[in-house]
Design a protein around this motif. Structure first.
Motif, PDB file in Angstrom:
ATOM      1  N   UNK A  36       0.805  -1.219   0.000  1.00 34.21           N
ATOM      2  CA  UNK A  36       0.000   0.000   0.000  1.00 34.21           C
ATOM      3  C   UNK A  36       0.846   1.280   0.000  1.00 34.21           C
ATOM      4  N   UNK A  37       1.972   1.232  -0.695  1.00 34.08           N
ATOM      5  CA  UNK A  37       2.783   2.437  -0.841  1.00 34.08           C
ATOM      6  C   UNK A  37       3.586   2.818   0.389  1.00 34.08           C
ATOM      7  N   UNK A  39       6.635   3.207   3.093  1.00 37.95           N
ATOM      8  CA  UNK A  39       8.035   3.577   2.869  1.00 37.95           C
ATOM      9  C   UNK A  39       9.001   2.586   3.514  1.00 37.95           C
ATOM     10  N   UNK A  56       2.314  -1.909  -4.927  1.00 40.84           N
ATOM     11  CA  UNK A  56       3.100  -0.673  -5.063  1.00 40.84           C
ATOM     12  C   UNK A  56       3.796  -0.349  -3.748  1.00 40.84           C
ATOM     13  N   UNK A  59       8.624   5.179  -0.633  1.00 38.19           N
ATOM     14  CA  UNK A  59       9.997   5.667  -0.750  1.00 38.19           C
ATOM     15  C   UNK A  59      11.016   4.638  -0.245  1.00 38.19           C
ATOM     16  N   UNK A  75       4.591  -0.518  -8.754  1.00 37.73           N
ATOM     17  CA  UNK A  75       5.491   0.619  -8.955  1.00 37.73           C
ATOM     18  C   UNK A  75       6.265   0.892  -7.671  1.00 37.73           C
ATOM     19  N   UNK A  94       6.839   0.934 -12.795  1.00 34.65           N
ATOM     20  CA  UNK A  94       7.692   2.123 -12.929  1.00 34.65           C
ATOM     21  C   UNK A  94       8.402   2.431 -11.611  1.00 34.65           C
ATOM     22  N   UNK A  96       9.883   5.807  -9.376  1.00 34.77           N
ATOM     23  CA  UNK A  96       9.887   7.260  -9.278  1.00 34.77           C
ATOM     24  C   UNK A  96      11.328   7.778  -9.309  1.00 34.77           C
ATOM     25  N   UNK A  97      11.489   9.063  -8.953  1.00 35.35           N
ATOM     26  CA  UNK A  97      12.796   9.670  -9.145  1.00 35.35           C
ATOM     27  C   UNK A  97      13.870   9.102  -8.217  1.00 35.35           C
ATOM     28  N   UNK A 115      11.674   7.693 -13.446  1.00 35.79           N
ATOM     29  CA  UNK A 115      11.474   9.139 -13.515  1.00 35.79           C
ATOM     30  C   UNK A 115      12.833   9.855 -13.441  1.00 35.79           C
ATOM     31  N   UNK A 117      16.359  11.775 -12.528  1.00 32.77           N
ATOM     32  CA  UNK A 117      17.531  11.532 -11.683  1.00 32.77           C
ATOM     33  C   UNK A 117      17.791  10.057 -11.388  1.00 32.77           C
ATOM     34  N   UNK A 135      14.690  13.275 -16.700  1.00 30.08           N
ATOM     35  CA  UNK A 135      15.790  14.228 -16.834  1.00 30.08           C
ATOM     36  C   UNK A 135      16.851  14.048 -15.740  1.00 30.08           C
TER      37      UNK A 135
ATOM     38  N   UNK B 270       1.815   7.458  -3.081  1.00 25.02           N
ATOM     39  CA  UNK B 270       0.847   6.422  -3.427  1.00 25.02           C
ATOM     40  C   UNK B 270      -0.040   6.042  -2.247  1.00 25.02           C
ATOM     41  N   UNK B 271       0.462   6.195  -1.025  1.00 22.11           N
ATOM     42  CA  UNK B 271      -0.343   5.835   0.148  1.00 22.11           C
ATOM     43  C   UNK B 271      -1.716   6.506   0.135  1.00 22.11           C
ATOM     44  N   UNK B 274      -4.139   4.426  -1.943  1.00 22.59           N
ATOM     45  CA  UNK B 274      -4.205   2.981  -1.689  1.00 22.59           C
ATOM     46  C   UNK B 274      -5.604   2.486  -1.337  1.00 22.59           C
ATOM     47  N   UNK B 286       3.422   8.554 -12.637  1.00 20.95           N
ATOM     48  CA  UNK B 286       3.963   9.800 -12.105  1.00 20.95           C
ATOM     49  C   UNK B 286       3.809  10.867 -13.185  1.00 20.95           C
TER      50      UNK B 286
END
Lengths: 229, 298
Positions: A36-37, A39, A56, A59, A75, A94, A96-97, A115, A117, A135, B270-271, B274, B286
């Motif tokens: 659930x995203x 970290x 997903x 961080x 992701x 995917x 992220x940066x 993404x 960097x 980029x 993303x949280x 969810x 993104x």
């Protein structure tokens, strides 16, 4: 096979369980459900186990990884596999940066796009991106390789030191001191090895790639530039 | 660091759930901004009527306003009080007179937003508690945006809370900081855009209002912001019918989006997304730097 459901267990409990594993553990294959995203999932692993995360992640997933193999089916958020030392991290979606930022070693495979960097300040990690990168990728890259099957965003390899960048598509622009370099048989063999390690050697023709690296003009101070300071 | 959420419904059947979905998203962003919170919700409008969201000091007797500004509305005014805020519904033609009468008789009351459909609520405090105070979970509508603030550059006050509104049914939330807001504020002020604070985000909102006033569509206004605003930003903006997202070219500030056939959703992480229905099958991506995204109801 241990299964950890983050719907009920905390990240701290999961990571502590993984940190407590010894090098000779029999629990070599872990499954993580309902990320659930969140970290810092599976950050700081130090033993050769496989951790599969179903969904997903947020961080810094698999940050500072040593020896372990971490697979994410969704992701990944900012800083995937940042400062990785060894092992393998693979995201099926995917990233992220700042994926692979400052990585010292190991292999990071991003099956989707990365993404901005990607590989910033990389120090020896090998990164393979099946899609495109954003980029400022490989900004101040020092060692290792970045392989991109798609395109690269603006300022690829800005202020690069010694890493090798292989791009099959088109970089939107090259950053300061980053130039195209000849793709010799030696480099094709190196690229082939990276693609084989990522498990896609058979799908890709290495002769379609172009190589980029450092012009090495920023290594030393040039007296003609003294007026700029 | 701040948190942003946004939700634009494509499926009308979800409209009664908008507030509950937004409240859930906002609560997840307490971690990114525990100091204050605010949200804009685009609910039902009525023909020829305008809504004003007012904010007063604690203990304001909003029902007493009627006696002071009744003449301006011709006696045709409805009021709904929610904690420190109240929503006035007045005839559209009376809007200017109502605002003038309010400013005259109740200088302590701020007009947080005006428009046919938008209502904006913001207060100091933990975002989940702020949402609860205003009863966000029971609100309905077509789209909503919200913000949770971790104050780093200025005081924790309600004036510094997002969203900011500078035009009818327009609002904006921002994660980042702008560096050319003082010059831009002076220029926009000369062109008649009114600013209430010294906040950089209000200037971004005013800039978009100015572009829209000059005839730009939301996407054109966002495109203009890329060249005219200097600084770091992820913006989510709302108009009466639309919802837009813009990130600066450097794209330091995080953003993630999800789209299904029922909604488009935005979160700083993303949280936030969810718990949305059908998120497992949503397209999650993104948003690209320097690329305006916008969705509009026909």
């Amino acid at each position: 096979m241990p299964v950890v459901d983050l719907g009920s267990a905390s990240i701290r409990e999961l990571n502590q369980s993984l940190h407590d594993l010894g090098p000779d553990t029999n629990e070599t294959h872990w499954s993580v459900l309902n990320p659930r995203g969140a970290h810092a999932i599976a950050a700081g692993l130090q033993v050769p186990v496989t951790v599969e995360i179903d969904g997903h992640v947020g961080y810094y997933c698999a940050g500072m990884n040593k020896q372990a193999k971490v697979v994410i089916t969704g992701n990944a958020g900012v800083g995937l596999a940042e400062n990785m030392m060894s092992g393998e991290v693979r995201v099926l979606g995917d990233a992220s940066q700042a994926a692979g930022a400052t990585g010292h070693g190991g292999l990071l495979v991003i099956e989707g796009n990365a993404a901005a960097r990607c590989g910033i300040s990389m120090k020896g990690i090998d990164i393979v991106v099946k899609g495109s990168v954003g980029h400022m990728s490989a900004f101040m890259a020092q060692a290792g390789s970045l392989v991109v099957l798609g395109d690269a965003g603006e300022s690829l390899g800005d202020s690069i030191y010694e890493a090798r960048l292989y791009v099959r598509g088109t970089p939107k622009s090259l950053g300061a001191d980053c130039i195209e370099k000849p793709m010799t048989g030696h480099h094709k063999a190196k690229l082939r090895a990276r693609l084989d390690a990522a498990g896609i050697g058979g799908e890709v023709d290495v002769s379609e790639f172009r190589r980029y690296g450092s012009a090495r003009t920023l290594y030393n101070f040039h007296v003609d530039n003294v007026a700029a300071y | 660091m701040c948190g942003i959420v946004g939700l634009f419904l494509k499926d009308r059947a979800l409209e009664p759930e908008l507030g509950a979905m937004t409240a859930g998203m906002l609560a997840t962003m307490c971690d990114r901004g525990p100091d204050s919170a605010g949200f804009a919700i685009y609910g039902a409008g009525a023909p020829d009527r305008m809504k004003l969201t007012l904010r007063g000091p604690a203990g304001t007797d909003f029902y007493a306003i009627e006696g002071h500004i009744g003449a301006a509305t011709g006696g045709d005014m409805k009021i709904e009080v929610r904690d420190t805020h109240a929503v006035l519904s007045v005839p559209e033609r009376a809007l200017a007179d109502v605002r003038a009468a309010l400013a005259d008789t109740h200088p302590e009351i701020d007009v947080v937003s005006f428009g046919k459909r938008v209502e904006i609520y913001k207060e100091v405090g933990r975002p989940d508690l702020v949402a609860e105070r205003f009863g966000l979970a029971s609100m309905a509508g077509t789209h909503a945006i919200g913000h949770t603030r971790m104050a780093t550059e200025s005081a924790v006050t309600t004036d510094g809370a997002h969203p900011f509104s500078t035009g009818a049914d327009q609002c904006l939330v921002h994660n980042g900081s702008l560096s050319n807001h003082n010059r831009l504020r002076r220029e926009l002020s000369r062109d008649g855009i009114v600013f209430e604070t010294e906040n950089d985000t209000e200037v971004a909102a005013g800039y978009l209002s100015w572009r829209i006033r000059e005839g730009a569509r939301l996407d054109e206004a966002l495109e203009g912001a890329l060249s005219d605003l200097d600084g770091f930003f992820t913006f989510v903006v709302g108009t009466e019918a639309g919802f837009g997202v813009l990130r600066d070219p450097i794209a330091c500030k995080p953003a993630i989006m999800a789209e299904t056939d029922k909604y488009v959703a935005f979160g700083s992480e993303f949280r936030v997304l969810a718990d949305l229905p059908g998120i497992e099958i949503a397209r999650v991506w993104e948003p690209e730097p320097a690329h305006p995204y916008f969705w509009e109801h026909a």
